[in-house]
Write a protein that holds these residues in place. Structure first.
Motif, short mmCIF file in Angstrom:
data_model
loop_
_atom_site.label_atom_id
_atom_site.label_comp_id
_atom_site.label_asym_id
_atom_site.label_seq_id
_atom_site.Cartn_x
_atom_site.Cartn_y
_atom_site.Cartn_z
N LYS A 1 9.08 -2.48 -9.68
CA LYS A 1 9.05 -1.57 -8.53
C LYS A 1 7.85 -0.64 -8.61
CE LYS A 1 13.95 -1.28 -7.33
NZ LYS A 1 15.11 -0.39 -7.22
N LYS A 2 7.57 -0.15 -9.81
CA LYS A 2 6.43 0.74 -9.99
C LYS A 2 5.12 -0.01 -9.71
CE LYS A 2 4.15 3.68 -13.36
NZ LYS A 2 4.09 4.13 -14.73
N ALA A 3 5.02 -1.24 -10.19
CA ALA A 3 3.81 -2.04 -9.95
C ALA A 3 3.63 -2.32 -8.45
CB ALA A 3 3.87 -3.34 -10.73
N ASN A 4 4.71 -2.62 -7.76
CA ASN A 4 4.63 -2.85 -6.31
C ASN A 4 4.18 -1.60 -5.58
OD1 ASN A 4 5.46 -5.49 -6.53
ND2 ASN A 4 7.60 -5.05 -6.06
N GLN B 1 -0.23 1.29 -2.80
CA GLN B 1 -1.16 2.42 -2.72
C GLN B 1 -2.60 1.94 -2.70
OE1 GLN B 1 -0.68 5.73 -5.43
NE2 GLN B 1 1.54 5.45 -5.46
N LEU B 2 -2.92 0.99 -3.58
CA LEU B 2 -4.29 0.47 -3.64
C LEU B 2 -4.68 -0.24 -2.34
CD1 LEU B 2 -4.37 -0.91 -7.30
CD2 LEU B 2 -5.55 1.10 -6.40
N LEU B 3 -3.78 -1.02 -1.78
CA LEU B 3 -4.06 -1.70 -0.52
C LEU B 3 -4.29 -0.71 0.61
CD1 LEU B 3 -1.53 -4.68 -0.61
CD2 LEU B 3 -4.02 -4.81 -0.66
N MET B 4 -3.48 0.34 0.66
CA MET B 4 -3.64 1.34 1.71
C MET B 4 -4.99 2.06 1.56
SD MET B 4 0.17 2.94 2.20
CE MET B 4 -0.35 4.11 3.44
N ARG C 1 12.91 4.59 5.98
CA ARG C 1 12.93 3.87 4.72
C ARG C 1 11.74 2.93 4.59
NH1 ARG C 1 16.54 -0.52 3.70
NH2 ARG C 1 16.93 -0.25 5.88
N LYS C 2 11.27 2.37 5.70
CA LYS C 2 10.20 1.39 5.67
C LYS C 2 8.83 1.98 5.99
CE LYS C 2 13.06 -2.56 6.67
NZ LYS C 2 12.69 -3.88 6.32
N HIS C 3 8.81 3.20 6.41
CA HIS C 3 7.55 3.85 6.80
C HIS C 3 6.94 4.51 5.56
CE1 HIS C 3 5.07 7.00 8.69
NE2 HIS C 3 4.76 5.99 9.48
N MET C 4 5.74 4.07 5.16
CA MET C 4 5.11 4.56 3.94
C MET C 4 3.81 5.29 4.24
SD MET C 4 6.83 3.88 1.31
CE MET C 4 8.42 3.17 1.23
N THR C 5 3.61 6.38 3.53
CA THR C 5 2.35 7.10 3.56
C THR C 5 1.89 7.25 2.11
OG1 THR C 5 3.45 9.24 3.41
CG2 THR C 5 3.02 8.40 5.64
N PRO C 6 0.60 7.52 1.89
CA PRO C 6 0.14 7.69 0.50
C PRO C 6 0.91 8.79 -0.23
CG PRO C 6 -1.74 7.45 1.95
CD PRO C 6 -0.53 7.53 2.83
N LYS C 7 1.21 9.87 0.45
CA LYS C 7 1.96 10.97 -0.17
C LYS C 7 3.35 10.49 -0.58
CE LYS C 7 3.64 15.61 0.82
NZ LYS C 7 3.76 16.66 1.85
N LYS C 8 4.00 9.72 0.31
CA LYS C 8 5.34 9.21 0.02
C LYS C 8 5.30 8.23 -1.15
CE LYS C 8 9.19 8.12 3.00
NZ LYS C 8 9.58 7.56 4.29
N LEU C 9 4.25 7.38 -1.20
CA LEU C 9 4.12 6.41 -2.28
C LEU C 9 3.91 7.10 -3.63
CD1 LEU C 9 2.00 3.65 -0.55
CD2 LEU C 9 4.32 3.43 -1.39
N LYS C 10 3.09 8.16 -3.65
CA LYS C 10 2.87 8.89 -4.90
C LYS C 10 4.15 9.58 -5.36
CE LYS C 10 -2.04 9.43 -4.27
NZ LYS C 10 -3.15 10.27 -3.90
N HIS C 11 4.88 10.13 -4.41
CA HIS C 11 6.16 10.76 -4.75
C HIS C 11 7.13 9.72 -5.30
CE1 HIS C 11 10.21 12.36 -3.93
NE2 HIS C 11 9.66 13.52 -4.26
N GLN C 12 7.14 8.54 -4.68
CA GLN C 12 8.02 7.46 -5.13
C GLN C 12 7.61 6.99 -6.53
OE1 GLN C 12 7.89 3.67 -2.91
NE2 GLN C 12 9.92 4.24 -2.15
N GLU C 13 6.30 6.91 -6.78
CA GLU C 13 5.82 6.48 -8.10
C GLU C 13 6.23 7.49 -9.18
OE1 GLU C 13 1.68 5.26 -10.40
OE2 GLU C 13 1.59 6.10 -8.38
N ALA C 14 6.10 8.78 -8.86
CA ALA C 14 6.52 9.81 -9.82
C ALA C 14 8.02 9.71 -10.10
CB ALA C 14 6.16 11.20 -9.29
N ALA C 15 8.80 9.46 -9.07
CA ALA C 15 10.25 9.33 -9.25
C ALA C 15 10.57 8.10 -10.10
CB ALA C 15 10.93 9.23 -7.89
N LEU C 16 9.84 7.00 -9.89
CA LEU C 16 10.07 5.81 -10.71
C LEU C 16 9.70 6.06 -12.17
CD1 LEU C 16 8.85 2.98 -8.31
CD2 LEU C 16 11.14 3.23 -9.25
N GLU C 17 8.60 6.77 -12.41
CA GLU C 17 8.21 7.10 -13.79
C GLU C 17 9.29 7.94 -14.46
OE1 GLU C 17 4.35 8.89 -13.83
OE2 GLU C 17 3.38 7.08 -13.05
#
Length: 177
Positions: free
Chosen positions: A156-159, A164-167, A103-119
């Motif tokens: 949540k989407k902004a976070n 993603q930008l920080l990574m 749950r706490k482990h993030m990768t760019p791929k996971k973040l993009k998937h999460q962003e799409a789900a939030l949208e």
């Protein structure tokens, strides 16, 4: 020792039992009690003594300083005998608390998937609001609750986008939140 009752167990015998348990990877006093009654090696080692689990556990609790001294003396003996050089320390069976859950482990791929789900959730939520407005034209809806939920999703989407930008800026492949 008291004048009445059964004589106490010899501490050397109980120490032998604990050393046997250490070598056989048996830590429980109840399992050691069972070994005393069923294992021929332990019967021979203790001279057919069969202490109960409470006696075994109390011996360890009451003689913790003696256990430490015995372990220290054994390590010193091994050093003098040349069995250990003292250059390498290895720990076996240690447990460390980890904070890298899925749950706490993030990768760019996971973040993009999460962003799409939030949208998608935001779009679905807005569509449900439009449908509710059309279906209930005469009824009044609490707009503050709707706006609070929508703001929460947008935060949540902004976070997610900030992470993603920080990574990307730090060149990280993975990140633990």
């Amino acid at each position: 020792p008291k004048a009445t009752g059964r004589p106490s167990y010899d501490p050397a015998d109980l120490l032998k039992l604990y050393l046997y348990g250490y070598f056989q990877r048996i830590r429980s006093s109840r399992r050691l009690e069972a070994e005393c009654q069923r294992n021929v090696e332990v019967m021979w080692l203790l001279g057919r003594l069969a202490p109960d689990f409470k006696t075994i556990a109390d011996f360890r609790r009451d003689n913790s300083a003696a256990f430490s001294a015995t372990c220290r003396a054994f390590v010193q003996f091994c050093r003098h005998a040349g069995l250990i050089a003292g250059e390498l320390v290895a720990i076996d069976g240690s447990k460390f608390q980890a904070v890298a859950s899925n749950r706490k482990h993030m990768t760019p791929k996971k973040l993009k998937h999460q962003e799409a789900a939030l949208e998608k959730r935001i779009e679905r939520y807005l569509a449900q609001l439009d449908e509710a407005d059309r279906g209930e034209e005469g009824e009044s809806i609490d707009r503050s609750a709707v706006q609070a939920t929508l703001r929460e999703l947008q935060v949540k989407k902004a976070n997610n986008q900030t992470c993603q930008l920080l990574m990307e800026a730090q060149g990280l492949v993975q990140h633990i939140v």
